[in-house]
Design a protein around this motif. Structure first.
Motif, PDB file in Angstrom:
ATOM      1  N   MET A   1     -12.554  -2.232   5.927  1.00 51.80           N
ATOM      2  CA  MET A   1     -12.116  -1.538   4.706  1.00 51.80           C
ATOM      3  C   MET A   1     -10.617  -1.305   4.761  1.00 51.80           C
ATOM      4  O   MET A   1     -10.069  -0.932   5.800  1.00 51.80           O
ATOM      5  CB  MET A   1     -12.841  -0.199   4.562  1.00 51.80           C
ATOM      6  N   VAL A   2      -9.925  -1.542   3.643  1.00 45.97           N
ATOM      7  CA  VAL A   2      -8.474  -1.367   3.576  1.00 45.97           C
ATOM      8  C   VAL A   2      -8.166  -0.014   2.956  1.00 45.97           C
ATOM      9  O   VAL A   2      -8.677   0.322   1.876  1.00 45.97           O
ATOM     10  CB  VAL A   2      -7.821  -2.494   2.739  1.00 45.97           C
ATOM     11  N   PHE A   3      -7.339   0.770   3.632  1.00 43.29           N
ATOM     12  CA  PHE A   3      -6.956   2.088   3.135  1.00 43.29           C
ATOM     13  C   PHE A   3      -5.519   2.030   2.627  1.00 43.29           C
ATOM     14  O   PHE A   3      -4.676   1.295   3.171  1.00 43.29           O
ATOM     15  CB  PHE A   3      -7.057   3.133   4.243  1.00 43.29           C
ATOM     16  N   PRO A   4      -5.179   2.807   1.597  1.00 39.25           N
ATOM     17  CA  PRO A   4      -3.786   2.846   1.134  1.00 39.25           C
ATOM     18  C   PRO A   4      -2.912   3.575   2.152  1.00 39.25           C
ATOM     19  O   PRO A   4      -3.405   4.355   2.968  1.00 39.25           O
ATOM     20  CB  PRO A   4      -3.877   3.640  -0.177  1.00 39.25           C
ATOM     21  N   MET A   5      -1.627   3.315   2.120  1.00 41.01           N
ATOM     22  CA  MET A   5      -0.689   3.988   3.012  1.00 41.01           C
ATOM     23  C   MET A   5       0.355   4.715   2.176  1.00 41.01           C
ATOM     24  O   MET A   5       0.911   4.154   1.220  1.00 41.01           O
ATOM     25  CB  MET A   5       0.006   2.978   3.931  1.00 41.01           C
ATOM     26  N   LEU A   6       0.617   5.965   2.513  1.00 35.18           N
ATOM     27  CA  LEU A   6       1.685   6.713   1.875  1.00 35.18           C
ATOM     28  C   LEU A   6       2.992   6.464   2.620  1.00 35.18           C
ATOM     29  O   LEU A   6       2.996   6.293   3.836  1.00 35.18           O
ATOM     30  CB  LEU A   6       1.360   8.206   1.876  1.00 35.18           C
ATOM     31  N   TYR A   7       4.078   6.462   1.877  1.00 34.50           N
ATOM     32  CA  TYR A   7       5.402   6.241   2.469  1.00 34.50           C
ATOM     33  C   TYR A   7       6.318   7.401   2.112  1.00 34.50           C
ATOM     34  O   TYR A   7       6.196   8.005   1.042  1.00 34.50           O
ATOM     35  CB  TYR A   7       5.997   4.913   1.982  1.00 34.50           C
ATOM     36  N   ARG A   8       7.238   7.708   3.007  1.00 31.05           N
ATOM     37  CA  ARG A   8       8.222   8.756   2.781  1.00 31.05           C
ATOM     38  C   ARG A   8       9.620   8.175   2.974  1.00 31.05           C
ATOM     39  O   ARG A   8       9.797   7.192   3.700  1.00 31.05           O
ATOM     40  CB  ARG A   8       7.968   9.951   3.716  1.00 31.05           C
ATOM     41  N   THR A   9      10.595   8.792   2.345  1.00 33.50           N
ATOM     42  CA  THR A   9      11.929   8.218   2.238  1.00 33.50           C
ATOM     43  C   THR A   9      12.901   8.845   3.220  1.00 33.50           C
ATOM     44  O   THR A   9      12.948  10.078   3.366  1.00 33.50           O
ATOM     45  CB  THR A   9      12.465   8.396   0.806  1.00 33.50           C
ATOM     46  N   VAL A  10      13.688   8.000   3.885  1.00 34.37           N
ATOM     47  CA  VAL A  10      14.778   8.471   4.737  1.00 34.37           C
ATOM     48  C   VAL A  10      15.917   8.919   3.825  1.00 34.37           C
ATOM     49  O   VAL A  10      16.444   8.116   3.052  1.00 34.37           O
ATOM     50  CB  VAL A  10      15.253   7.357   5.686  1.00 34.37           C
ATOM     51  N   PRO A  11      16.305  10.193   3.882  1.00 37.05           N
ATOM     52  CA  PRO A  11      17.251  10.715   2.884  1.00 37.05           C
ATOM     53  C   PRO A  11      18.570   9.972   2.789  1.00 37.05           C
ATOM     54  O   PRO A  11      19.062   9.713   1.689  1.00 37.05           O
ATOM     55  CB  PRO A  11      17.466  12.172   3.338  1.00 37.05           C
ATOM     56  N   LYS A  12      19.172   9.603   3.913  1.00 38.72           N
ATOM     57  CA  LYS A  12      20.532   9.051   3.874  1.00 38.72           C
ATOM     58  C   LYS A  12      20.585   7.567   3.534  1.00 38.72           C
ATOM     59  O   LYS A  12      21.643   7.059   3.169  1.00 38.72           O
ATOM     60  CB  LYS A  12      21.228   9.302   5.212  1.00 38.72           C
ATOM     61  N   SER A  13      19.453   6.855   3.683  1.00 38.16           N
ATOM     62  CA  SER A  13      19.477   5.410   3.450  1.00 38.16           C
ATOM     63  C   SER A  13      18.528   4.948   2.363  1.00 38.16           C
ATOM     64  O   SER A  13      18.670   3.847   1.832  1.00 38.16           O
ATOM     65  CB  SER A  13      19.137   4.662   4.744  1.00 38.16           C
TER      66      SER A  13
END
Length: 411
Positions: A1-13
């Motif tokens: 089963m494939v699960f979604p992945m959440l991503y978070r942002t590096v503030p400076k780049s």
């Protein structure tokens, strides 16, 4: 089963990183070494599932971690992920060592750049030494010539030193120990918020206290978890608590079991910041209080006892001792104590250094009998330390020496 992945942002780049990072310090073992075939399979499965941040270091698995990761990234996988590795400050004696170590890592990892490069396991004194040796200029040069993309540091020390390091350079990110037991230990919640306010991405290590908050739990803790109408494993509760903080960028998990990897990937696709309900937060708070009740030393990690004239990392020593008391059957507890406090990865800060001066006890808001507790910790945690540390250092020296000889003859 494939699960979604959440991503978070590096503030400076603006770099987008998977909320779950793969820590390569506890790869699956086979005998006394890494089970390379299984580790490579696990790493590639994680990448195929959306994990794009992999954290390693020269000291992990005595040099094998970087090598195995490099093999796993063949066949186009390198382009899909960000590599994080570290400069071991205890192997740096002059400015030239920094370039030699970094260039060697580029060779081992079979890449022309390190995406996230950390100064490994800094504290106040080690950072001052590295700064005097020119490490900030080294980072500037390595970023300019493209050998590293983002510069950061990992930290094991007291809060004031953490803030001083954050303010000393234009860091892109930092890495701290953080979990629901360690809100006031080392950098803690205050350090997390301080770094995030300065624009640093914050990577979290030990979200489950080396797996101790995920495996076998005390019976009284199990009873509290069982009260929740939502059934989750202790690991899921612990990871969700960390991801609930919007200041967190990546949570590193030292994954070496296929079922655990899939569970972590599933949770990483659901755990949005602020998603825990007030009742769930209260439940975790009760678990935290129960763990603290079971601990041997009531240290809150406030740091009022520091600095110690003899060089003891008092809050750190008590944190390691409490972890060992909670999970006495886990051999990693004493090993981590030796690594962090016995002089294996920097200056010695162990309980055995205590001179019984009593300055710390007078400053302690909890009125702990710190000098007598230091004798207790030393007896329990340091029995073979004076023998083990030179042996371990000798092993690391031999490994690094062999690498230099190989480079000399093979180019």
């Amino acid at each position: 089963m494939v699960f979604p992945m959440l991503y978070r942002t590096v503030p400076k780049s603006g770099d987008r990183l998977s909320a779950l990072g793969f820590g390569c310090m506890r790869l699956p073992s086979k005998g006394r070494s890494v089970d390379e075939e299984r580790a490579i399979r696990q790493i590639r499965h994680a990448i195929d599932s959306g994990v794009n941040y992999f954290d390693t270091a020269p000291v992990y698995h005595f040099g094998k971690s970087e090598q195995v990761l490099a093999k796993a990234l063949e066949g186009g996988y390198r382009e899909k992920i960000r590599i994080a590795t570290k400069l071991p400050h205890w192997e740096v004696f002059e400015r030239e060592d920094m370039d030699r170590i970094l260039n060697g890592q580029l060779e081992i990892l079979r890449t022309d750049h390190i995406d996230y490069y950390l100064l490994h396991s800094l504290a106040g004194k080690s950072f001052r030494i590295m700064k005097d040796l020119g490490v900030l200029e080294f980072l500037d040069a390595a970023k300019t010539d493209g050998r590293i993309i983002h510069a950061g540091f990992s930290f094991h020390g007291i809060l004031d030193d953490f803030k001083n390091i954050v303010d000393a350079y234009d860091w892109d990110f930092c890495q701290i120990q953080y979990n629901y037991l360690d809100e006031k230990i080392q950098a803690g919640t205050e350090g997390l918020k301080y770094a995030a306010a300065k624009g640093l991405a914050v990577m979290i290590m030990e979200p489950l206290r080396g797996g101790n908050l995920a495996g076998r739990t005390p019976g009284s803790v199990e009873k509290i978890w069982a009260e929740s109408p939502v059934k989750r494993s202790p690991a899921e509760w612990g990871l969700r608590w960390v991801w609930d903080h919007p200041e967190v960028t990546v949570v590193l998990s030292g994954m070496n079991d296929e079922a655990h990897i899939d569970e972590n990937i599933r949770v990483a696709g659901e755990a949005l910041p602020g998603s825990l309900t007030p009742d769930e937060q209260a439940l975790i708070g009760r678990v935290r209080d129960e763990y603290r009740r079971l601990m041997k030393v009531g240290c809150t990690g406030c740091g009022y006892c520091m600095p110690c004239p003899a060089g003891v990392d008092i809050p750190g020593v008590f944190s390691s001792y409490n972890a060992h008391a909670l999970f006495p059957h886990d051999p990693a507890g004493k090993f981590q104590y030796i690594g962090r406090h016995g002089g294996l990865m920097g200056e010695k800060t162990a309980a055995g250094l205590c001179r019984q001066c009593g300055k710390c006890a007078k400053a302690c808001p909890q009125h702990l009998p710190i000098p007598s507790l230091m004798k207790e910790v030393s007896r329990e945690m340091e029995g073979m330390m004076d023998i083990a540390v030179p042996v371990m250092k000798g092993g690391l020296w031999c490994i690094n020496r062999a690498k230099r000889v190989k480079r000399f003859f093979l180019g």
